[in-house]
Scaffold this active site. Structure first.
Site, mmCIF file in Angstrom:
data_model
loop_
_atom_site.group_PDB
_atom_site.id
_atom_site.type_symbol
_atom_site.label_atom_id
_atom_site.label_comp_id
_atom_site.label_asym_id
_atom_site.label_seq_id
_atom_site.Cartn_x
_atom_site.Cartn_y
_atom_site.Cartn_z
ATOM 1 N N HIS A 1 0.915 -1.135 -0.222
ATOM 2 C CA HIS A 1 0.010 -0.184 -0.049
ATOM 3 C C HIS A 1 0.763 1.159 0.012
ATOM 4 O O HIS A 1 0.298 2.407 0.243
ATOM 5 C CB HIS A 1 -0.908 0.066 1.267
ATOM 6 N N HIS B 1 -7.155 -4.387 -1.398
ATOM 7 C CA HIS B 1 -6.287 -5.869 -1.606
ATOM 8 C C HIS B 1 -7.040 -6.379 -2.763
ATOM 9 O O HIS B 1 -7.139 -7.550 -2.813
ATOM 10 C CB HIS B 1 -6.656 -6.461 -0.446
#
Lengths: 331, 331
Positions: free
Chosen positions: A57, A219
């Protein structure tokens, strides 16, 4: 798979090593605990702020360690919560007499790791509290979450508690501010492509050549709907309407507006989205007074973007305007 | 094509509008001339710095307009040189008694537009000089260039002349500094994927699922060789060796090291590359003392990266360390 990678198992450690080498004066890297910390942490005069999450991320969260933001970040492997041990090690590394605040985006794996870590750290005599962030309006529960997910809006919480802690606020006050900012922050994202984790080597999900995933998770979790791609104008409506109606934001509100890239989208497209979103808000009497355009919370190489709104009052606006010194420009 | 776009013909204006809306206190946007300028330009006490180029390379150059960097940027359409009129309009907009410096990356189309613009501006009584940047070691001539191409190393020239102009240097001195920095800056890039211009709607060139283009240009021009993808370690060697041997950089040198993303590559991979490059340089006695990791000069959504080295002396290092305030964090 075409990525800049050596051994996929070493992807995260090699990235962290590069980050530390690029910032030798301000960051330290502990390979044992996958830990990036401020070189000057802990400071006795401030609450220490820690966040961990799965990797993949970036810049969240290892690249926002620095003055006015995080004191330490303890990432897990790609899209995997950090082990409890890493979180405890991070709390220990930045343990301050004023206390340690653990920030956690709301995913089941992270929640378990951090709640257990809080118990262990507390048992060691570390003064510690935990705060969960859940800004994503897309879905109520999802693949990895009970309750809403924490996504890019998380940055506003980090910035506010980072600023408050630099100003000397005590742990309870820092928690109050973090909860307040989380409560006025809303995000929704859209994917144009899937992402490819280095260890998997192939896209995490399938998306047709003309399809987008509305409300996607960071995700690659399913969102609200899969549909044909539409114009940027229409995409902004699709993201902005559920955000505005959720809090709700209303005529007269001042807001911070973030357009966050998910990893594979060029900044030109993000600014194009920003302009559209800005004008649509102004047309509703909602005034963006702080702007954030770039990559804050990504999903590896996913093409896509999210929009975040934060409702501002004088207190929040002042905290967001405080100085910060971190590897990436965010605030 | 999956992009955030409305009408592809309006891609650049809509991006510029978003940029201006996100930076209302510091930037102005003139739609007639596709022009982004500092709100406080021109200032009588400094040389004004202007750069234009095709769009699609953002943040270059419209997002580096600000204190300590550019006074104005006049982009063309995607991958197209700005028309001469735009360049003249930019020089006029920031015309200062201390003069105007036009920076140009060395591509035939840009060179023609800027040389003609310099003549027109001069005829209007604007004190103007032009400086060409050609840091790319990959190829001698290329699709759009006679001589070397100007790529991401361009940022170091902008930073140095921006800092010198803020400090009050006169036009000749600013030109001297720009030429000096260009002469010690070397870059080479690699593409993992092609890029897709909005108006074309399909990839600009074909690259196999396991292929990379070594020495690629920022418009997708062919480089030195097309080969199978290899490890990140090997890719760094492929980029770094020609850079180091070109100047050459040598044992004892202090350098600035930039790992620049080409638009579609996540920052995690860029930091991984940075760490490898840093260690390989140190092993040769070359010390990176300033680091730059992120997107500086992109090629739309191309996955790939370039490495830039700048040989530092005290003068250049001091100029690079000067403050800058621009929409993206670069320096």
């Amino acid at each position: 798979m075409k990525k800049f990678v050596n051994d996929p198992k070493q992807f995260v450690p090699e990235m962290l090593k590069g980050l530390a080498l690029a910032n030798p004066d301000t960051l330290t890297y502990d390979p044992e605990a996958n830990l990036i910390a401020r070189a000057d942490a802990p400071r006795d005069d401030k609450v220490s702020i820690v966040q961990g999450s799965g990797s993949g991320h970036e810049p969240a969260h290892v690249m926002v360690v620095g003055k006015g933001m995080l004191d330490a970040a303890c990432p897990g492997d790609v899209f995997a919560a950090p082990p409890t041990d890493y979180v405890v090690a991070a709390a220990r590394r930045v343990n301050s007499p004023k206390g340690v605040l653990l920030l956690v985006n709301n995913y089941t794996g992270d929640k378990m790791a951090f709640e257990m870590a809080e118990e262990f750290a507390d048992a060691e005599g570390i003064k510690v509290k935990t705060l969960f962030i859940d800004d994503d309006v897309a879905v109520k529960d999802s693949t990895y979450t009970i309750g809403r997910r924490g996504v890019a809006g998380n940055f506003f919480v980090i910035k506010a508690v980072g600023a408050a802690s630099e100003a000397g606020a005590d742990l309870d006050e820092v928690v109050r501010i973090g909860q307040k900012v989380n409560s006025v922050t809303r995000t929704m994202g859209v994917a144009l492509t899937a992402c490819t984790p280095p260890a998997k080597g192939s896209p995490l999900f399938e998306l047709g050549d003309d399809e987008i995933e509305v409300g996607v998770g960071i995700h690659g979790e399913p969102g609200r709907a899969r549909q044909k791609i539409v114009s940027a104008d229409e995409i902004v409506d699709i993201l902005l309407d559920p955000i505005v109606s959720d809090l709700p934001f209303a005529d007269g509100d001042r807001v911070a507006l973030m357009v966050n890239g998910l990893g594979g989208t060029p900044i030109s497209e993000l600014y194009l989205l920003y302009g559209i979103a800005h004008e649509k808000l102004v047309a509703q009497g909602i005034t963006p007074v702080r702007s954030y355009v770039g990559e804050y919370c990504t999903s590896l190489d996913m093409a896509g973007a999210s929009i975040t709104l934060v409702k501002l009052d004088d207190e929040v606006e002042e905290l967001l305007a405080a100085p910060a010194e971190i590897p990436i420009r965010t605030f």
